[in-house]
Design an enzyme around this catalytic site. Structure first.
Site, PDB file in Angstrom:
ATOM      1  N   TYR A 111       0.795  -1.230   0.000  1.00 13.94           N
ATOM      2  CA  TYR A 111       0.000   0.000   0.000  1.00 13.94           C
ATOM      3  C   TYR A 111       0.830   1.284   0.000  1.00 13.94           C
ATOM      4  O   TYR A 111       0.277   2.374  -0.064  1.00 13.94           O
ATOM      5  CB  TYR A 111      -0.943  -0.003   1.218  1.00 13.94           C
ATOM      6  CG  TYR A 111      -1.941  -1.140   1.171  1.00 13.94           C
ATOM      7  CD1 TYR A 111      -2.893  -1.208   0.158  1.00 13.94           C
ATOM      8  CD2 TYR A 111      -1.926  -2.150   2.129  1.00 13.94           C
ATOM      9  CE1 TYR A 111      -3.809  -2.255   0.103  1.00 13.94           C
ATOM     10  CE2 TYR A 111      -2.839  -3.198   2.084  1.00 13.94           C
ATOM     11  CZ  TYR A 111      -3.773  -3.251   1.067  1.00 13.94           C
ATOM     12  OH  TYR A 111      -4.678  -4.279   1.009  1.00 13.94           O
ATOM     13  N   ARG A 151      -3.841  -9.658  -7.208  1.00  9.71           N
ATOM     14  CA  ARG A 151      -3.702 -10.185  -5.849  1.00  9.71           C
ATOM     15  C   ARG A 151      -4.539 -11.461  -5.672  1.00  9.71           C
ATOM     16  O   ARG A 151      -4.879 -12.117  -6.655  1.00  9.71           O
ATOM     17  CB  ARG A 151      -4.060  -9.075  -4.841  1.00  9.71           C
ATOM     18  CG  ARG A 151      -3.166  -7.837  -5.013  1.00  9.71           C
ATOM     19  CD  ARG A 151      -3.462  -6.781  -3.983  1.00  9.71           C
ATOM     20  NE  ARG A 151      -3.216  -7.270  -2.623  1.00  9.71           N
ATOM     21  CZ  ARG A 151      -3.683  -6.679  -1.518  1.00  9.71           C
ATOM     22  NH1 ARG A 151      -4.415  -5.577  -1.634  1.00  9.71           N
ATOM     23  NH2 ARG A 151      -3.415  -7.171  -0.333  1.00  9.71           N
TER      24      ARG A 151
HETATM   25  C1  DQA Z   1      -7.757  -1.980  -0.963  1.00  8.03           C
HETATM   26  C2  DQA Z   1      -7.791  -3.411  -1.538  1.00  8.03           C
HETATM   27  C3  DQA Z   1      -8.682  -4.308  -0.690  1.00  8.03           C
HETATM   28  O1  DQA Z   1      -8.695  -5.621  -1.231  1.00  8.03           O
HETATM   29  C4  DQA Z   1      -8.161  -4.380   0.727  1.00  8.03           C
HETATM   30  O2  DQA Z   1      -9.013  -5.151   1.525  1.00  8.03           O
HETATM   31  C5  DQA Z   1      -7.936  -3.026   1.326  1.00  8.03           C
HETATM   32  C6  DQA Z   1      -7.345  -1.975   0.492  1.00  8.03           C
HETATM   33  C7  DQA Z   1      -6.752  -1.083  -1.714  1.00  8.03           C
HETATM   34  O3  DQA Z   1      -6.850   0.132  -1.566  1.00  8.03           O
HETATM   35  O4  DQA Z   1      -5.866  -1.584  -2.416  1.00  8.03           O
HETATM   36  O5  DQA Z   1      -8.169  -2.805   2.504  1.00  8.03           O
HETATM   37  O6  DQA Z   1      -9.050  -1.402  -1.094  1.00  8.03           O
END
Ligand code: DQA
Length: 148
Positions: A23, A107
């Site tokens: 992230y 993913r």
């Molecule tokens: C997310 C992707 C989702 O699968 C995950 O559960 C998140 C973050 C993203 O910003 O990449 O909490 O929304």
């Protein structure tokens, strides 16, 4: 003045320290600041909100009706599960951009399906924090196209 709600869901308050390899290191505060800066440069307003609770997110979406012209939504894990968020977006009928920092399609398989995408104007994913200003610009462009 045109106004958008920038709404972030569960665990996004942990950005900066949460799985930075997935992230990034940008915090939610940084992202919210980027959104305000982008809005300022486009001559529009944004309100930012985050909640870890599905019902609170639903209430934020309801409260956007009559106040905001569109929504940028990173629903986090609720993206993949929440009929309630999907129904809220349909219910308020506000143009909504679904956003993810990571490329959810690269993913785990359970992240490939979105409950939101089918009622969203469009989806931005995989560009990290840079996706937020992109989403604001895209949403404004779509509204301007609609207005003709
Ligand atoms: C997310 C992707 C989702 O699968 C995950 O559960 C998140 C973050 C993203 O910003 O990449 O909490 O929304």
């Amino acid at each position: 003045m045109t106004s958008f709600l920038i709404l972030n869901g569960p665990n996004l308050n942990l950005l900066g320290t949460r799985q930075p390899e997935v992230y990034g290191r940008t915090t939610l505060d940084d992202i919210e600041r980027m959104c305000h800066d982008k809005a300022g440069s486009l001559g529009i307003e944004v309100e930012t909100a985050q909640s870890n609770h599905e019902g609170t997110l639903v209430e934020h979406i309801h409260a956007a009706r009559g106040v905001h012209d569109g929504i940028v939504l990173n629903a986090g894990a609720y993206t993949h599960t929440s009929v309630a968020l999907r129904d809220a977006i349909t219910g308020v009928a506000l143009p909504t951009v679904e956003l993810h920092l990571s490329n959810i399609h690269a993913r785990e398989a359970f992240r490939h399906h979105s409950m939101i995408a089918g009622v969203a104007l469009g989806v931005i994913c995989g560009f990290g924090a840079a996706g937020y200003p992109l989403a604001i610009e895209a949403l404004l462009g779509a509204l301007e196209d609609r207005a003709g």
